[in-house]
Design an enzyme around this catalytic site. Structure first.
Site, short mmCIF file in Angstrom:
data_model
loop_
_atom_site.label_atom_id
_atom_site.label_comp_id
_atom_site.label_asym_id
_atom_site.label_seq_id
_atom_site.Cartn_x
_atom_site.Cartn_y
_atom_site.Cartn_z
N THR B 192 37.06 42.38 44.03
CA THR B 192 37.18 42.82 42.68
C THR B 192 36.66 42.00 41.69
O THR B 192 36.13 42.21 40.52
CB THR B 192 38.79 43.25 42.22
OG1 THR B 192 39.55 42.13 42.29
CG2 THR B 192 39.19 44.30 43.04
N GLY B 208 44.05 40.61 48.04
CA GLY B 208 44.73 41.20 49.22
C GLY B 208 45.95 40.38 49.63
O GLY B 208 46.71 40.44 50.65
N GLY B 209 46.56 39.63 48.60
CA GLY B 209 47.54 38.80 48.60
C GLY B 209 49.04 39.48 48.69
O GLY B 209 50.04 39.06 49.24
N GLU B 210 49.04 40.86 48.59
CA GLU B 210 50.16 41.73 48.81
C GLU B 210 49.88 42.39 50.34
O GLU B 210 50.88 43.06 50.63
CB GLU B 210 50.41 42.76 47.82
CG GLU B 210 51.09 42.31 46.64
CD GLU B 210 50.19 41.17 45.83
OE1 GLU B 210 49.21 41.27 45.66
OE2 GLU B 210 50.89 40.03 45.53
N ASP B 321 55.27 35.47 43.10
CA ASP B 321 53.90 36.02 42.71
C ASP B 321 53.52 35.40 41.75
O ASP B 321 52.75 36.27 40.94
CB ASP B 321 54.44 37.65 42.88
CG ASP B 321 52.88 38.31 42.92
OD1 ASP B 321 52.01 37.64 43.05
OD2 ASP B 321 53.17 39.59 42.58
N ARG B 348 50.01 31.88 35.27
CA ARG B 348 50.70 32.97 35.45
C ARG B 348 52.32 32.52 35.18
O ARG B 348 53.06 33.47 35.02
CB ARG B 348 50.48 33.90 36.52
CG ARG B 348 51.04 35.13 36.60
CD ARG B 348 50.14 36.19 37.52
NE ARG B 348 50.96 37.18 38.14
CZ ARG B 348 50.51 38.00 39.09
NH1 ARG B 348 49.24 37.96 39.23
NH2 ARG B 348 51.31 39.01 39.68
#
Lengths: 174, 590
Positions: B192, B208-210, B321, B348
Site C-alpha cells: 500500500t 501484512g503485520g496482522e 500493535d 504511534r
C-alpha cells in the site's frame, strides 16, 4: 423480543420441514415460497458480506476471528436460536465488540430492557449500517441455511460466498 | 466542415498536443528529485522532499489571503468497489504534480493522469486499472483498501497495487511497460506504500503485520523490472538481532514487522530511514518472548544493497500493535551550538523522538498525545520506555496496560491501538523550526487470546488467517478525538496544540504562507496559523478526508488539493454514522 421478531422468509425456513410434508400437495405455493427463501438467503449473504460487514469480524465463513473486531465468536458452532441471533444482531452484545444494528436500540428499552443510560459503558458500538427487520431476517435466514451447525466450511461453501472469479477459494481446494 | 479539413485539423491538434506534451513533461531524474524544493510549483515526491518535510515554499495562499480560498475543481476518482473484508476502497494517497499534470491512484490502485491546467474542468489524460482480484487482496488488507500514491521516474509513472504488484507506466499514454509481482497475498502480503525511487531503484515493502508475514523491504531495478535486493525486517538465523526472538520455536518466521509508508532519504549519507511495523501476533507477546527486532523500530539502510546501518527500536516486545511504519522526517538543526542531522518520528506509541541520523542514538523526545498511560516516560539516555527491562523476555510496561495470558483483559490504556499518530504524515516548517504532528487521541483496551501456532510450525493458524493473538477493543463511552500539535523538533516539547473533533487520518501540509493544512473525517479542510494553530479558514467538501493535502502552482497560480474518500475501520463516531463512501479530488485556489 419474542418469536414475533422472526418473520417472513426466516419463519418459512424454520417451519419448512413441517409444512413441506404437511402441504406437499401445494406444489405451486411451495415453489413460490422456496424461491422467496432462496432470495432471502442471497440477500442475507450480501448483508453479511458487505452492508453490515459481519465478515470483517466473524470471517467470511462465520468461523469467528480476532484482531480488529473483538474476539468474535464462531457462528458455525453457536448454540443460539434464530431468535436469539436476531436479537444479537439488533441489539449487539453489551460489554463486547458485537455492534447493534437496530437504529433505535438503547433509545428505549427494546434491547435487553436497557436504555443507553442503563447500559452505560457497556453499550455496544454502532454497526457499520443500520438494518431493517427484513434485512435482519435475511441475515438470520442466511446464517441458518449456510453457516450455523454446518461443520467446517468447504471449498463449495467458499465458492458460494466469493464466486468463481477470484483466487479466494484456491487454498481450500483439495 | 469537409471531412478532409476536419482530418487536417485533428492532425494539427494532435501535433500541437504532442509538441506541447514533449516540451512540458520533463523526465523525472534523480537530480530533480534531490532538488525537489527548487521546483515549488510541483509536488514531485511523496513527502514533497526526500527529507519528508511536506513543506511548500509557495506563499500566495497565506494568513492574509487564505480567507479567499474557494473550491474550483472536482473529479470523481472511483475505486468504490467492494473486495474481501471491505465494502469499498478509500482514498489515502498523496498526489504527485508535475507541470500541471497530477498522478494519483484510488484505493484499488487505478492510476489517473489528470490535466489540471485549465484551472476548471479536470481532464483525464489516461487511467490505468491494474485489474486486481479484489476479494483475494481485500481479504488480507488489515485496515481498508488503500494505495498511498505513485512515483515518477524518467518518462514513467511507477505504481503499486494491493495484490502486491509494481507497474511501470508510460507517462504519456498510460500503457503498462512492465509489471512485477513483488508481494504474495497467498501468505498475507500486500502493498500500500508509495514507492520510494532512488536513482534507478524503486524501494517498497510488504504490509501484512496482522497476517503472520515476515516483513521485508525490496528494491526493483526500474530499467529491467527485476529485483535487486530484498532485506527482511526480521533478521534470520545467525544474523544480528535474530537472538531477540528467544522462543526457540522460530517465531521470527511469522513475526510481522511490515512496511506501509514511504521512507525518507538523506542524500548526504546516501541512507534511507524506514519505519517498521508491529510485532506479530499483535496482542500475545508471550508467544514471542524477546525484544523482537526490528518490529516497532526505524531502520537506517543503504539503498544500493539494502544493508542495515543501524536500527532503533521504539517499543521492544511490542504488546500493543504500536506499528511504527510512519515517516521519519530528517532535519538539520542546531543542538547545543552544533549543527546536527536528526531523524525524527512522532510514534504511534504516543512519544515523539529525535535520533542522531548517523548512529541512531537518542537525542530527545517526550509524549505528544494528551494521555499516555502504558509507560511513565522515556529514559533520557537510551530513549527506551522507563519500564523497559532488557533482562525480561516479556515486557510488562505499566502493569495491566496490555493483555497477558494470565490476565487476558487489559485495562484501559492510552494512546489507543491506532495511535497516537498512525500513517498520516506530519509536516516540518524549517523557517519556524516546527514539527506539526496530527494525532488520534483517546484510549482503548486489549483482549488477549493465546495465539495458535502456524501450520508450518505444527499448529492450526493458516496463511491469510488473522494472526493477532487477541483483539483491540473500544469501550463505547471513551472519548475519541483528534489533535494537532506544533512541536519543537528536537525535544518534542509542545509549543501549541489544539483539539480536533475527530481523530486525524489526513496528515499535515505546512507552507511558507505561515499556514498548516489538514483534513477531517467530517469533510472539513482547514488552514491554521503556523504559530498559534488558530483556525484561519475551513471548507466542507461533504465527505470525509483521510488523505494528505498538497499544494502546487500552475501558470503562477497556487492551488491546494486534497482527496476525500473516508473509511472507518471502527469504531465510527455517532455523529458520522450515516456518512457515505465517496472518492473525490478537490482543488482550491484564491
Amino acid at each position: 423480543m419474542g418469536v414475533a421478531f422472526v418473520r417472513g422468509p426466516l419463519r418459512a425456513i424454520l417451519t419448512a420441514g413441517v409444512f413441506v410434508s404437511a402441504f406437499s400437495g401445494m406444489a405451486a405455493a411451495q415453489t413460490a415460497s422456496s424461491a422467496e427463501d432462496a432470495r432471502a438467503i442471497e440477500f442475507g449473504k450480501e448483508i453479511y458480506k458487505t452492508k453490515a460487514r459481519c465478515q470483517f469480524c466473524h470471517k467470511w465463513d462465520g468461523s469467528g476471528d480476532q484482531g480488529y473486531g473483538g474476539n468474535a465468536l464462531s457462528l458455525r458452532v453457536t448454540q443460539l436460536t434464530p431468535d436469539q441471533v436476531a436479537t444479537t444482531v439488533k441489539c449487539g452484545r453489551p460489554a463486547t465488540e458485537m455492534p447493534y444494528h437496530d437504529k433505535f436500540a438503547y433509545t428505549d428499552k427494546r434491547c435487553y430492557g436497557m436504555t443507553a443510560a442503563d447500559a452505560g459503558d457497556s453499550k455496544p458500538q454502532i454497526g457499520n449500517e443500520f438494518l431493517q427487520a427484513r434485512e435482519i431476517d435475511a441475515v438470520v435466514a442466511y446464517l441458518f441455511a449456510r453457516v450455523v451447525g454446518k461443520g467446517p466450511a468447504t471449498y463449495e461453501d467458499c465458492l458460494d460466498f466469493w464466486g468463481k472469479d477470484t483466487q479466494q477459494c484456491e487454498p481450500m481446494k483439495k | 466542415m469537409s471531412s478532409l479539413r476536419l482530418g487536417a485539423k485533428i492532425a494539427a491538434a494532435a501535433l500541437l498536443t504532442t509538441t506541447l506534451g514533449a516540451a512540458r513533461a520533463a523526465d523525472m531524474t534523480f537530480e530533480r528529485a534531490l532538488n525537489a524544493d527548487k521546483e515549488p510549483q510541483n509536488w514531485l515526491l511523496h513527502h514533497k522532499n526526500f527529507q519528508g518535510h511536506r513543506y511548500s515554499q509557495l506563499k500566495d495562499i497565506n494568513a492574509d489571503t487564505v480567507k479567499n480560498l474557494r473550491l474550483v475543481q472536482m473529479m470523481a476518482l472511483g475505486g468504490l468497489a467492494s473486495g474481501g473484508r471491505y465494502e469499498n476502497g478509500n482514498l489515502e494517497a498523496t498526489p504527485i504534480v508535475d507541470d500541471g499534470m497530477m498522478y494519483v491512484p484510488n484505493g484499488w490502485g487505478e492510476v489517473y493522469a489528470l490535466d489540471l491546467t485549465s484551472g476548471r474542468k479536470v481532464v483525464t489524460k489516461w487511467k490505468m486499472d491494474p485489474g486486481i482480484d479484489r476479494a483475494w487482496a481485500g481479504d488480507v488488507a488489515c485496515c481498508g483498501v488503500n494505495n498511498r500514491g505513485v512515483a515518477l521516474w524518467k518518462d514513467k509513472v511507477i505504481s503499486i497495487s494491493l495484490d502486491g504488484r509494481m507497474f511501470a507506466i508510460n507517462r504519456a499514454t498510460g500503457e503498462v511497460v512492465w509489471e512485477r509481482k513483488i508481494a504474495e497475498p497467498a501468505v498475507g502480503e500486500t502493498i500500500t506504500a508509495a514507492p520510494l525511487i532512488l536513482r534507478d531503484l524503486a524501494i517498497t515493502g510488504s504490509a501484512g503485520g496482522e497476517f503472520g508475514i515476515r516483513g521485508w523491504i525490496d528494491a526493483t531495478d526500474l530499467n529491467t523490472g527485476k529485483q535487486v535486493w530484498r532485506t527482511y525486517t526480521i533478521p534470520g538465523k545467525g544474523e544480528p538481532g535474530n537472538e531477540t526472538w528467544k522462543d526457540g520455536k522460530d517465531r521470527w518466521q511469522h513475526g510481522g514487522a511490515s512496511i506501509w509508508v514511504t521512507a525518507t532519504y538523506d542524500a548526504q549519507a546516501d541512507t534511507f530511514y524506514q519505519g517498521i511495523g508491529n510485532a506479530g501476533p499483535d496482542y500475545d507477546p508471550e508467544y514471542r518472548p524477546g525484544d523482537n527486532k526490528w518490529a516497532a523500530s526505524v531502520l537506517a539502510m543503504t539503498p544500493t544493497d539494502g544493508k542495515i546501518k543501524w536500527g532503533f527500536q521504539y517499543t521492544p516486545n511490542d504488546p500493543y500493535d504500536f506499528d511504527e511504519i510512519s515517516e521519519h522526517p530528517i532535519i538539520d538543526v542546531n543542538v547545543g551550538g552544533a549543527t546536527r542531522k536528526l531523524v525524527t518520528h512522532a510514534a504511534r506509541n504516543g512519544f515523539y523522538y529525535s535520533l542522531d541520523a548517523v548512529n541512531g542514538s537518542f537525542v530527545g523526545g517526550r509524549a505528544y498525545v494528551d494521555k499516555l498511560t502504558w509507560s511513565k516516560g522515556l529514559d533520557p539516555k537510551t530513549g527506551k520506555p522507563l519500564e523497559y527491562d532488557p533482562s525480561l523476555d516479556v515486557q510488562p510496561y505499566v502493569v495491566n496496560s496490555h493483555a497477558t495470558r494470565a490476565n487476558p483483559k487489559g485495562a484501559l490504556k492510552c494512546p489507543m491501538t491506532s495511535g497516537g499518530k498512525n500513517w498520516e504524515p506530519a509536516a516540518y516548517n524549517p523557517e519556524l523550526n516546527t514539527m506539526y504532528v496530527p494525532s488520534a487521541e483517546g484510549c482503548n483496551m486489549l483482549e488477549g487470546k493465546q495465539q495458535a501456532d502456524f501450520v508450518d510450525q505444527g499448529g492450526t493458524a493458516k496463511p491469510r488467517d488473522r494472526f493477532t493473538g487477541g483483539s483491540a477493543n473500544y469501550p463505547t463511552n471513551e472519548p475519541i478525538y483528534g489533535g494537532l500539535a506544533a512541536l519543537d523538533p528536537v525535544t518534542g516539547e509542545t509549543k501549541a496544540k489544539i483539539k480536533l473533533t475527530y481523530p486525524n487520518w489526513s496528515g499535515v501540509l505546512a507552507t511558507a504562507g505561515g499556514l498548516v493544512f489538514t483534513g477531517h473525517m467530517d469533510g472539513e479542510i482547514t488552514a491554521y496559523d503556523a504559530k498559534t494553530l488558530k483556525e484561519m479558514w475551513s471548507f466542507n467538501v461533504g465527505c470525509g478526508i483521510m488523505a494528505p493535502p498538497i499544494t502546487y502552482a500552475i501558470n503562477g497560480k497556487q492551488y491546494l488539493a486534497v482527496l476525500s474518500g473516508p473509511h472507518w475501520l471502527r469504531p465510527k463516531p455517532e455523529a458520522l454514522k450515516d456518512q457515505a463512501a465517496c472518492s473525490m479530488l478537490n482543488v482550491f485556489t484564491l
